[in-house]
Design a protein around this motif. Structure first.
Motif, PDB file in Angstrom:
ATOM      1  N   GLY A  18       0.961  -1.481   0.032  1.00  0.00           N
ATOM      2  CA  GLY A  18       0.081  -0.414   0.130  1.00  0.00           C
ATOM      3  C   GLY A  18       0.592   0.967  -0.101  1.00  0.00           C
ATOM      4  N   PHE A  19       2.174   0.994   0.853  1.00  0.00           N
ATOM      5  CA  PHE A  19       3.088   2.398  -0.103  1.00  0.00           C
ATOM      6  C   PHE A  19       3.815   2.783  -1.345  1.00  0.00           C
ATOM      7  N   GLU A  20       3.735   3.766  -1.606  1.00  0.00           N
ATOM      8  CA  GLU A  20       4.451   3.891  -2.907  1.00  0.00           C
ATOM      9  C   GLU A  20       6.101   4.191  -2.715  1.00  0.00           C
ATOM     10  N   ILE A  21       6.532   3.596  -3.632  1.00  0.00           N
ATOM     11  CA  ILE A  21       7.989   3.499  -2.944  1.00  0.00           C
ATOM     12  C   ILE A  21       8.480   4.533  -3.966  1.00  0.00           C
ATOM     13  N   ALA A  22       7.939   4.523  -5.419  1.00  0.00           N
ATOM     14  CA  ALA A  22       8.933   5.438  -6.598  1.00  0.00           C
ATOM     15  C   ALA A  22       7.787   5.122  -7.359  1.00  0.00           C
ATOM     16  N   VAL A  23       8.697   6.155  -8.913  1.00  0.00           N
ATOM     17  CA  VAL A  23       8.339   6.064 -10.605  1.00  0.00           C
ATOM     18  C   VAL A  23       9.404   5.654 -11.022  1.00  0.00           C
ATOM     19  N   PHE A  24       9.260   4.948 -11.613  1.00  0.00           N
ATOM     20  CA  PHE A  24      10.331   4.063 -12.130  1.00  0.00           C
ATOM     21  C   PHE A  24      10.310   4.169 -13.828  1.00  0.00           C
ATOM     22  N   GLN A  25      11.155   4.483 -14.833  1.00  0.00           N
ATOM     23  CA  GLN A  25      11.402   4.381 -16.360  1.00  0.00           C
ATOM     24  C   GLN A  25      11.003   3.024 -16.502  1.00  0.00           C
ATOM     25  N   LEU A  26      10.392   2.109 -17.228  1.00  0.00           N
ATOM     26  CA  LEU A  26      10.884   0.532 -17.346  1.00  0.00           C
ATOM     27  C   LEU A  26      10.727   0.294 -18.998  1.00  0.00           C
ATOM     28  N   THR A  27      10.917  -0.220 -19.269  1.00  0.00           N
ATOM     29  CA  THR A  27      10.511  -1.405 -20.729  1.00  0.00           C
ATOM     30  C   THR A  27       9.738  -1.945 -19.555  1.00  0.00           C
ATOM     31  N   ASN A  28       7.758  -2.228 -20.607  1.00  0.00           N
ATOM     32  CA  ASN A  28       6.592  -2.733 -20.158  1.00  0.00           C
ATOM     33  C   ASN A  28       7.121  -4.082 -20.260  1.00  0.00           C
ATOM     34  N   SER A  29       7.798  -4.918 -19.839  1.00  0.00           N
ATOM     35  CA  SER A  29       8.219  -6.522 -20.181  1.00  0.00           C
ATOM     36  C   SER A  29       8.911  -6.889 -19.098  1.00  0.00           C
ATOM     37  N   ASP A  30       8.366  -8.393 -18.782  1.00  0.00           N
ATOM     38  CA  ASP A  30       9.325  -8.878 -17.260  1.00  0.00           C
ATOM     39  C   ASP A  30       8.887  -8.507 -16.329  1.00  0.00           C
ATOM     40  N   LEU A  31       7.827  -7.211 -16.038  1.00  0.00           N
ATOM     41  CA  LEU A  31       7.409  -6.411 -15.277  1.00  0.00           C
ATOM     42  C   LEU A  31       7.117  -7.280 -13.228  1.00  0.00           C
ATOM     43  N   VAL A  32       7.158  -8.560 -13.706  1.00  0.00           N
ATOM     44  CA  VAL A  32       7.303  -9.608 -12.475  1.00  0.00           C
ATOM     45  C   VAL A  32       8.119  -9.880 -12.104  1.00  0.00           C
ATOM     46  N   ASP A  33       9.155  -9.734 -12.627  1.00  0.00           N
ATOM     47  CA  ASP A  33      10.529 -10.243 -12.798  1.00  0.00           C
ATOM     48  C   ASP A  33      11.455  -9.816 -12.035  1.00  0.00           C
ATOM     49  N   TRP A  34      11.385  -8.263 -12.614  1.00  0.00           N
ATOM     50  CA  TRP A  34      11.335  -6.709 -12.461  1.00  0.00           C
ATOM     51  C   TRP A  34      11.667  -6.560 -10.810  1.00  0.00           C
ATOM     52  N   ALA A  35       9.936  -6.332 -10.366  1.00  0.00           N
ATOM     53  CA  ALA A  35       9.462  -6.057  -8.623  1.00  0.00           C
ATOM     54  C   ALA A  35      10.569  -7.845  -8.278  1.00  0.00           C
ATOM     55  N   PHE A  36      10.489  -8.190  -8.270  1.00  0.00           N
ATOM     56  CA  PHE A  36      11.371  -8.888  -7.280  1.00  0.00           C
ATOM     57  C   PHE A  36      12.989  -9.156  -7.708  1.00  0.00           C
ATOM     58  N   GLY A  37      13.195  -8.906  -8.908  1.00  0.00           N
ATOM     59  CA  GLY A  37      14.671  -8.439  -8.616  1.00  0.00           C
ATOM     60  C   GLY A  37      15.039  -7.324  -8.087  1.00  0.00           C
ATOM     61  N   TYR A  38      13.971  -5.716  -8.038  1.00  0.00           N
ATOM     62  CA  TYR A  38      13.785  -4.710  -7.970  1.00  0.00           C
ATOM     63  C   TYR A  38      14.170  -4.802  -5.829  1.00  0.00           C
ATOM     64  N   LEU A  39      13.231  -5.620  -5.401  1.00  0.00           N
ATOM     65  CA  LEU A  39      12.990  -5.947  -4.073  1.00  0.00           C
ATOM     66  C   LEU A  39      14.246  -5.991  -2.988  1.00  0.00           C
ATOM     67  N   PHE A  40      14.310  -7.246  -4.216  1.00  0.00           N
ATOM     68  CA  PHE A  40      15.611  -7.931  -3.221  1.00  0.00           C
ATOM     69  C   PHE A  40      16.220  -7.156  -3.362  1.00  0.00           C
ATOM     70  N   SER A  41      17.216  -6.444  -4.528  1.00  0.00           N
ATOM     71  CA  SER A  41      18.123  -5.517  -4.325  1.00  0.00           C
ATOM     72  C   SER A  41      18.822  -4.853  -3.759  1.00  0.00           C
ATOM     73  N   GLU A  42      17.724  -3.892  -3.174  1.00  0.00           N
ATOM     74  CA  GLU A  42      17.037  -3.142  -2.463  1.00  0.00           C
ATOM     75  C   GLU A  42      17.215  -3.396  -0.585  1.00  0.00           C
ATOM     76  N   GLY A  43      16.591  -5.113  -0.400  1.00  0.00           N
ATOM     77  CA  GLY A  43      16.537  -5.739   0.705  1.00  0.00           C
ATOM     78  C   GLY A  43      15.261  -5.685   1.242  1.00  0.00           C
ATOM     79  N   LEU A  44      14.738  -5.697   0.401  1.00  0.00           N
ATOM     80  CA  LEU A  44      13.064  -5.265   0.894  1.00  0.00           C
ATOM     81  C   LEU A  44      12.290  -6.543   1.608  1.00  0.00           C
ATOM     82  N   VAL A  45      13.199  -7.715   0.399  1.00  0.00           N
ATOM     83  CA  VAL A  45      12.970  -8.973   0.061  1.00  0.00           C
ATOM     84  C   VAL A  45      14.057  -9.912   0.298  1.00  0.00           C
ATOM     85  N   GLU A  46      14.089 -11.150   1.279  1.00  0.00           N
ATOM     86  CA  GLU A  46      15.870 -11.359   0.833  1.00  0.00           C
ATOM     87  C   GLU A  46      14.885 -13.124   0.477  1.00  0.00           C
ATOM     88  N   LYS A  47      14.176 -13.696   0.409  1.00  0.00           N
ATOM     89  CA  LYS A  47      13.447 -15.138  -0.654  1.00  0.00           C
ATOM     90  C   LYS A  47      12.424 -14.945  -1.584  1.00  0.00           C
TER      91      LYS A  47
END
Length: 254
Positions: A18-47
Motif C-alpha cells: 500500500g505504500f508508494e516506493i517511487a515511479v520508475f522508467q521501465l520497458t514494459n516487459s517482464d515486470l514481475v521479474d523486475w519487481a522481485f529483482g528490485y525488492l531483493f536488490s534493495e533488501g525489502l525481500v530476502e527470498k
C-alpha cells in the motif's frame, strides 16, 4: 537508410503493501521479474517466499506487491537515496558501506575465457529488443548447463533487476551462474550482483573504479570489454582461465 524502431519506456509506480516506493522508467516487459529483482536488490525481500503476490496493472502503470511481513516505510525512506548513473534513471538505497557488509563470494566454479566470449556472442544474437531498436540494454545469466536467459530494458540496472528476479523466482544457485550485461558495471550494478551472490560478471563495456574496489573486497570476478577475442580482467580470483592467445587491451591484458 536503415530505420529501427524506437526503444520504449513507461512510468511505472511501484507500490509495496500500500505504500508508494517511487515511479520508475521501465520497458514494459517482464515486470514481475523486475519487481522481485528490485525488492531483493534493495533488501525489502530476502527470498521468493517473502512475496505473497505481484499485480501488474498496465493501464494504470502500477505494480502492486504484497509482502508476508509488514513494511516499515519510515525506516526504508529514512535511508539516503543514491541515484543510479545511467539511462532509465533509478535509485538505490544501498551505500558503498552497505555493500561491503554483503557476504563474500567463495564459488569454486571456473570457466575458460573462450566460453564467456561465446556466451556473450549468443547473448547479443538473442536480444530481440536491442536488435529491433539498437537502443536497449540487456542482462543475461548463463546456467550450469550452458543455457542462457535474457532480460532487456531501457535501463541497464533495470535489466539486471529483471534477470535477478528471474533467478530468484526460479530459486537458482548464484554460485553456478554467470552474469553478463551490456552496460557499464558501476557500483550500484555491482551491488545488485553481489547481493544475489554472482561470482563472475562479464560486461560488453567497462567497470568503474568503485565497482572494481567492491568486487575485489567481495571476491567477485569482473571481466570487461567482452568483444570478439578481447577482454579486460578487472579482478582475478582464478575463476576465468585465459585459454586464448594473450592480447593487449588498453592497460591490461588477458
Amino acid at each position: 537508410m536503415n530505420r529501427k524502431g524506437c526503444p520504449e519506456e513507461y512510468p511505472i509506480t511501484l507500490i509495496v503493501n500500500g505504500f508508494e516506493i517511487a515511479v520508475f522508467q521501465l520497458t514494459n516487459s517482464d515486470l514481475v521479474d523486475w519487481a522481485f529483482g528490485y525488492l531483493f536488490s534493495e533488501g525489502l525481500v530476502e527470498k521468493v517466499d517473502d512475496v505473497i503476490e505481484v499485480q501488474v496493472n498496465e493501464e494504470k502503470g502500477t505494480i502492486n506487491v504484497s509482502l508476508n511481513e509488514a513494511f516499515d516505510e519510515e525506516i526504508f525512506f529514512s535511508k539516503k537515496k543514491h541515484y543510479t548513473a545511467g539511462c532509465g534513471r533509478g535509485v538505490t538505497f544501498f551505500s558503498m558501506t552497505d555493500v561491503k557488509s554483503f557476504d563474500k563470494v567463495n564459488s569454486p566454479q571456473t570457466y575458460p575465457l573462450s566460453y564467456l566470449l561465446k556466451k556473450r556472442s549468443q547473448f547479443a544474437q538473442n536480444s530481440p529488443m536491442y536488435l529491433e531498436s539498437g537502443g536497449m540494454h540487456g542482462a543475461c545469466i548463463v546456467q550450469e548447463d550452458g543455457s542462457i536467459v535474457i532480460r532487456e530494458d531501457i535501463g541497464r540496472h533495470n535489466a539486471v533487476d529483471k534477470i535477478i528476479g528471474y533467478a530468484l523466482r526460479n530459486r537458482l544457485n548464484p554460485e553456478k551462474l554467470i552474469l553478463l550485461t551490456t552496460g557499464r558495471v558501476s557500483y550500484e550494478m555491482l551491488s545488485k550482483a553481489a547481493k544475489y551472490g554472482f561470482a563472475v560478471i562479464g560486461s560488453r563495456t567497462a567497470a568503474t573504479k568503485q565497482a572494481v574496489q567492491l568486487a575485489k573486497y567481495l571476491n567477485i570476478e569482473v571481466i570487461g570489454y567482452l568483444r570478439g577475442k578481447m577482454s579486460i580482467s578487472y579482478t582475478s580470483f582464478g575463476r576465468v582461465i585465459n585459454d586464448l592467445e594473450e592480447r593487449k587491451v588498453g592497460g591490461s591484458s588477458y
